[in-house]
Write an enzyme that holds these catalytic residues in place. Structure first.
Site, PDB file in Angstrom:
ATOM      1  N   ARG A 135       3.388   1.048 -10.325  1.00  0.00           N
ATOM      2  CA  ARG A 135       4.558   1.167  -9.451  1.00  0.00           C
ATOM      3  C   ARG A 135       5.648   0.330 -10.108  1.00  0.00           C
ATOM      4  O   ARG A 135       5.640  -0.902 -10.028  1.00  0.00           O
ATOM      5  CB  ARG A 135       4.231   0.663  -8.047  1.00  0.00           C
ATOM      6  CG  ARG A 135       5.385   0.735  -7.059  1.00  0.00           C
ATOM      7  CD  ARG A 135       4.951   0.210  -5.697  1.00  0.00           C
ATOM      8  NE  ARG A 135       6.088   0.053  -4.801  1.00  0.00           N
ATOM      9  CZ  ARG A 135       6.547   0.993  -3.972  1.00  0.00           C
ATOM     10  NH1 ARG A 135       5.952   2.171  -3.936  1.00  0.00           N
ATOM     11  NH2 ARG A 135       7.574   0.766  -3.186  1.00  0.00           N
ATOM     12  N   HIS A 163       8.125  10.029  -7.242  1.00  0.00           N
ATOM     13  CA  HIS A 163       7.193   9.377  -6.315  1.00  0.00           C
ATOM     14  C   HIS A 163       6.143  10.426  -5.893  1.00  0.00           C
ATOM     15  O   HIS A 163       6.080  10.833  -4.728  1.00  0.00           O
ATOM     16  CB  HIS A 163       7.953   8.840  -5.101  1.00  0.00           C
ATOM     17  CG  HIS A 163       7.184   7.834  -4.302  1.00  0.00           C
ATOM     18  ND1 HIS A 163       5.873   7.489  -4.577  1.00  0.00           N
ATOM     19  CD2 HIS A 163       7.542   7.097  -3.194  1.00  0.00           C
ATOM     20  CE1 HIS A 163       5.466   6.592  -3.708  1.00  0.00           C
ATOM     21  NE2 HIS A 163       6.453   6.333  -2.863  1.00  0.00           N
ATOM     22  N   GLN A 166       3.643  10.094  -2.774  1.00  0.00           N
ATOM     23  CA  GLN A 166       4.251  10.313  -1.469  1.00  0.00           C
ATOM     24  C   GLN A 166       4.307  11.798  -1.135  1.00  0.00           C
ATOM     25  O   GLN A 166       4.053  12.207   0.006  1.00  0.00           O
ATOM     26  CB  GLN A 166       5.657   9.712  -1.421  1.00  0.00           C
ATOM     27  CG  GLN A 166       6.320   9.825  -0.056  1.00  0.00           C
ATOM     28  CD  GLN A 166       5.544   9.067   1.006  1.00  0.00           C
ATOM     29  OE1 GLN A 166       5.247   7.892   0.856  1.00  0.00           O
ATOM     30  NE2 GLN A 166       5.215   9.753   2.104  1.00  0.00           N
ATOM     31  N   ASP A 260      14.738   9.441   3.931  1.00  0.00           N
ATOM     32  CA  ASP A 260      14.191   8.237   3.296  1.00  0.00           C
ATOM     33  C   ASP A 260      15.241   7.138   3.431  1.00  0.00           C
ATOM     34  O   ASP A 260      16.367   7.386   3.887  1.00  0.00           O
ATOM     35  CB  ASP A 260      13.872   8.536   1.822  1.00  0.00           C
ATOM     36  CG  ASP A 260      13.197   7.381   1.106  1.00  0.00           C
ATOM     37  OD1 ASP A 260      12.591   6.535   1.782  1.00  0.00           O
ATOM     38  OD2 ASP A 260      13.285   7.308  -0.140  1.00  0.00           O
ATOM     39  N   CYS A 300       9.020   8.382   4.765  1.00  0.00           N
ATOM     40  CA  CYS A 300       7.951   7.721   4.012  1.00  0.00           C
ATOM     41  C   CYS A 300       7.825   6.226   4.318  1.00  0.00           C
ATOM     42  O   CYS A 300       6.850   5.600   3.891  1.00  0.00           O
ATOM     43  CB  CYS A 300       8.116   7.955   2.520  1.00  0.00           C
ATOM     44  SG  CYS A 300       9.558   7.172   1.787  1.00  0.00           S
ATOM     45  N   ARG A 328      -1.431   8.737   2.824  1.00  0.00           N
ATOM     46  CA  ARG A 328      -1.231   8.133   1.511  1.00  0.00           C
ATOM     47  C   ARG A 328      -2.580   7.707   0.917  1.00  0.00           C
ATOM     48  O   ARG A 328      -2.775   7.781  -0.306  1.00  0.00           O
ATOM     49  CB  ARG A 328      -0.303   6.906   1.623  1.00  0.00           C
ATOM     50  CG  ARG A 328       1.173   7.223   1.816  1.00  0.00           C
ATOM     51  CD  ARG A 328       1.783   7.904   0.595  1.00  0.00           C
ATOM     52  NE  ARG A 328       1.546   7.141  -0.613  1.00  0.00           N
ATOM     53  CZ  ARG A 328       2.316   6.125  -1.019  1.00  0.00           C
ATOM     54  NH1 ARG A 328       3.369   5.763  -0.303  1.00  0.00           N
ATOM     55  NH2 ARG A 328       2.044   5.485  -2.129  1.00  0.00           N
TER      56      ARG A 328
END
Length: 345
Positions: A135, A163, A166, A260, A300, A328
């Site tokens: 990440r 991402h 996600q 988001d 998210c 997730r």
């Protein structure tokens, strides 16, 4: 008691017989391949990951299967340049459930591109770890790790461009609502920044034969490379992609609305500027009123009220955010399984 024991054995037997015989020689989609973005997946690979996640969720929800540990003896380095709640907890918990050993490594824990080159670090980690989840700030870091570590090693847990984990959770959540393959013919509306989340989500939803409407303010459009990939998919399967600056236009006739955070980690000094430029983009009842009946909302997390009003976010008939967060875990577990050439199906 004997019946329960026999049932438990039969479950494990059916799972363990569908395991790759050796690294790199499995017919399981994504086996011996890095997981870098949804754009890097085929529709077959995407379909397998969603099915695997659903299978794992069902398996572990069954109390007789709690000891299923297909990745026993495997280890995964988790490199975090950017902090996270859901990514860290879901990955550590999920990989542990699979029997593996996750190692959390922050930028304060290892010499990532500081006193040691990224090349050297990647070479060392591959001697210790079966998988490397990263990440990070830049997509170039992901690309370097993928190049130096080789195929079947690297999982992109977020970068500035993509991402993909996600997106898997989002698509799994929608299929739980609409059924397997239920995204076909549906319309997803994105309202907000043209960022890493929508870069993967729009590709994934189109690959599942859905339509995508994207509303972003001027100057916050999606990356041309991603839009080009989406255009290819639309040409192939006859779906639709619309881009606009009008949030209500994007939401009209939508089956799910997604947004988001407007201010990403590291952009805190831009808060006032971005909130002003995103005026009119809050997801609220007025915006949801133009969507289709029984439409859903996703985010998210973490969320801020300027992005979505409480009347939508906490509406249990509309909001899927908690299922989305839970998924997730099941989806990252599916990625780890596939990359190690294993399946629970």
């Amino acid at each position: 008691t004997m019946l329960r024991q026999l049932s438990k054995v039969s479950i494990f037997k059916s799972v363990t017989t569908t395991t790759a015989t050796s690294r790199g020689f499995s017919s399981i989609p994504l086996s011996n391949k890095n997981f870098l973005s949804i754009s890097s997946l085929t529709s077959v690979e995407l379909r397998h990951l969603l099915d695997e996640a659903a299978s794992l969720k069902n398996l572990y929800k069954n109390e007789e299967a709690v000891d299923y540990s297909p990745l026993k003896g495997k280890s995964m380095a988790m490199i975090f340049e950017k902090r996270s709640t859901r990514t860290r907890v879901s990955t550590e918990t999920g990989f542990t459930k699979l029997g593996g050993h996750p190692l959390f490594l922050s930028s304060q824990d290892i010499q990532l591109n500081v006193n040691e080159s990224l090349y050297d670090t990647s070479k060392v980690l591959t001697r210790f770890n079966d998988l490397i989840l990263a990440r990070v700030n830049s997509n170039s870091t992901i690309e370097t790790l993928a190049k130096e570590c080789g195929e079947g090693r690297v999982i992109n847990a977020l970068c500035d461009m993509y991402h993909p984990l996600q997106t898997l959770a989002d698509l799994m959540t929608l299929e739980e609502q609409w059924g397997r393959g239920g995204c076909k013919g549906k319309t997803l509306a994105w309202v907000g920044d043209g960022n890493n989340v929508i870069h993967d989500l729009m590709v994934g939803f189109l690959l599942l034969d859905g339509n995508v409407n994207v509303a972003t303010p001027v100057g916050y459009e999606c990356h041309p490379t991603v839009l080009s990939r989406c255009a290819e998919i639309v040409e192939e399967n006859g779906t639709r992609l619309i881009t606009t600056t009008d949030a209500k236009e994007a939401c009209t006739g939508a089956d799910v609305v997604v947004t988001d955070t407007w201010v990403s980690m590291g952009e805190e000094d831009m808060y006032e500027k971005k909130v002003a430029e995103f005026a009119g983009y809050q997801v609220n009842k007025d915006l949801m009123s133009v969507t289709n009946p029984d439409s859903k909302f996703m985010h998210c997390l973490p969320r801020h009220q300027e992005e979505v009003h409480d009347e939508v976010f906490y509406d249990e008939k509309v909001s899927l955010v908690w299922d989305e967060a839970e998924n997730r875990m099941w989806t990252v577990m599916a990625v780890c399984m596939a990359m190690q050439g294993k399946t629970s199906m």
